[in-house]
Design a protein around this motif. Sequence first.
Motif, PDB file in Angstrom:
ATOM      1  N   LEU A  55     -12.011  56.652  15.464  1.00  0.00           N
ATOM      2  CA  LEU A  55     -11.387  55.378  15.119  1.00  0.00           C
ATOM      3  C   LEU A  55     -10.049  55.591  14.417  1.00  0.00           C
ATOM      4  N   ASP A  56      -9.883  56.776  13.821  1.00  0.00           N
ATOM      5  CA  ASP A  56      -8.630  57.037  13.126  1.00  0.00           C
ATOM      6  C   ASP A  56      -7.511  57.423  14.089  1.00  0.00           C
ATOM      7  N   ALA A  95     -22.676  69.408  17.178  1.00  0.00           N
ATOM      8  CA  ALA A  95     -23.656  68.364  16.833  1.00  0.00           C
ATOM      9  C   ALA A  95     -23.422  67.102  17.666  1.00  0.00           C
ATOM     10  N   ILE A  96     -22.151  66.806  17.940  1.00  0.00           N
ATOM     11  CA  ILE A  96     -21.844  65.619  18.758  1.00  0.00           C
ATOM     12  C   ILE A  96     -22.210  65.899  20.215  1.00  0.00           C
ATOM     13  N   ASN A 119     -25.922  65.628  20.693  1.00  0.00           N
ATOM     14  CA  ASN A 119     -26.337  64.223  20.697  1.00  0.00           C
ATOM     15  C   ASN A 119     -26.140  63.613  22.080  1.00  0.00           C
ATOM     16  N   LEU A 120     -24.949  63.833  22.617  1.00  0.00           N
ATOM     17  CA  LEU A 120     -24.627  63.248  23.919  1.00  0.00           C
ATOM     18  C   LEU A 120     -25.523  63.831  25.009  1.00  0.00           C
ATOM     19  N   ALA A 158     -28.533  65.044  24.648  1.00  0.00           N
ATOM     20  CA  ALA A 158     -29.906  64.532  24.508  1.00  0.00           C
ATOM     21  C   ALA A 158     -30.056  63.158  25.160  1.00  0.00           C
ATOM     22  N   ILE A 159     -29.070  62.300  24.950  1.00  0.00           N
ATOM     23  CA  ILE A 159     -29.138  60.935  25.496  1.00  0.00           C
ATOM     24  C   ILE A 159     -29.023  60.956  27.018  1.00  0.00           C
ATOM     25  N   MET A 170      -6.519  55.556  17.108  1.00  0.00           N
ATOM     26  CA  MET A 170      -6.453  54.506  18.109  1.00  0.00           C
ATOM     27  C   MET A 170      -5.268  54.681  19.074  1.00  0.00           C
ATOM     28  N   LYS A 218     -15.489  56.832  18.772  1.00  0.00           N
ATOM     29  CA  LYS A 218     -16.592  57.430  17.998  1.00  0.00           C
ATOM     30  C   LYS A 218     -16.650  56.856  16.590  1.00  0.00           C
ATOM     31  N   PRO A 219     -17.797  56.686  15.988  1.00  0.00           N
ATOM     32  CA  PRO A 219     -19.115  56.986  16.541  1.00  0.00           C
ATOM     33  C   PRO A 219     -19.618  55.849  17.424  1.00  0.00           C
ATOM     34  N   PHE A 220     -20.295  56.199  18.496  1.00  0.00           N
ATOM     35  CA  PHE A 220     -20.881  55.190  19.370  1.00  0.00           C
ATOM     36  C   PHE A 220     -22.348  55.538  19.580  1.00  0.00           C
ATOM     37  N   GLY A 221     -23.128  54.544  19.888  1.00  0.00           N
ATOM     38  CA  GLY A 221     -24.557  54.748  20.097  1.00  0.00           C
ATOM     39  C   GLY A 221     -24.881  54.892  21.569  1.00  0.00           C
ATOM     40  N   SER A 222     -26.158  55.124  21.840  1.00  0.00           N
ATOM     41  CA  SER A 222     -26.591  55.398  23.211  1.00  0.00           C
ATOM     42  C   SER A 222     -26.368  54.212  24.145  1.00  0.00           C
TER      43      SER A 222
END
Lengths: 262, 123
Positions: free
Chosen positions: B85-86, B13-14, B17-18, B20-21, B88, B105-109
């Motif tokens: 983020l868990d 799913a990730i 997403n990547l 598609a962008i 670092m 993660k999570p990051f936006g486009s």
Amino acid sequence: MSSFEAGAAGFVLGAACGAAGAAALALANRRRLGRFLSFAAHEINTPLTAVNMTILNFISGALGPVEKTQEPWLKMLREQAERLALIVGDLRDFIHLRLRDGLSMHSESVDLTPVLEAAVESVSWGFSQAGVAVRTRVDAGLPKVLADADRLQRVFVDILYHCRKFRDSGGIDVAAEAGLDGRIRVAFAYAGVKSSARESALALDLYYPARVRKDQLLTATGLGLGVLRLFLREQGGDLSVSNQPDGRSVITADLSAAGGGR
Amino acid sequence: MAAKILIVDDEPAIAENLQAILSAKGYETSCAFDGSEAVAKARHEKPDLILLDVMLPKMDGFDVCRLLKSDPHGAKLKILMTTGLDRMGDVEKAFQCGASDYLIKPFGSVKLLQKVEKLLSGA
């Protein structure tokens, strides 16, 4: 040594070895449980990350145009998914602190203003929808603090959710200032349930959300204030709960200045 | 010619997403879902940039990064590591392994495209 004494000594030694063995076994079991729960938290986080990224990409229009009427629902989804991720992150840190070998912190010199701004920004949409204004004041010339920036931001967001849940009316005032002792204090004030000093202290108990008492005034949001205090203490800080003379409740995060203090 | 980007993430799913962008922006993309597949595809397809997750089956992202950076053309390869983020602590390790940059993660486009464009332009 008589045969009786030798037998008794052997029994004592055997019991001691047995106790040491039992303690070692308990420790190994605890660590295994910690690893398992940490893995579970990671597994929860993985699909959550995918959901969060998809929502972010919908909101930004990267996955195609979004109807105006649908935007608020996507923002609500985003806020709730982030909130869930926040709880999972807290849970994972707690597991590491209590059941594993501690938390891998990256405490460094951190500028408080952007951390506080990011925390407020992350809840701003949902809070404004609920009519909860967050007013922030950071004293000019505030020294940097010693903290793990991401974890500190998470603690601030958790506190904001606590204030939102237990407020009766009005907004939330956040004030960051340096104390005379050189420590930095970030106070979150709101008009809410006026609790006694005893109840305020109890609210900081590590397992407070698990208490089942009829005299319990507050419940908790997320994992509770006790866990937030634990996270702050890991960063050289602390957390307290008090009431102002005007009856407003105040949650104060006490932080170490990067250059020292106290 | 469009830049080639290899997306490596064990969560489809990730990766989708990547993809598609990046595809919408005209990049040529392909995906790998574990460390071994990532190394094989990187060597075969010779991408300009790899988006590389850390926690992967078979071989973790650090080992993939180290391995590819030690290849004859590894010095030119740009690797953008992605981590939760868990985790670092992964960031410092990523740079030690030769990663060019990282994303939490999570990051936006917007963040993703900024980093990708910056790395591909050599800035």
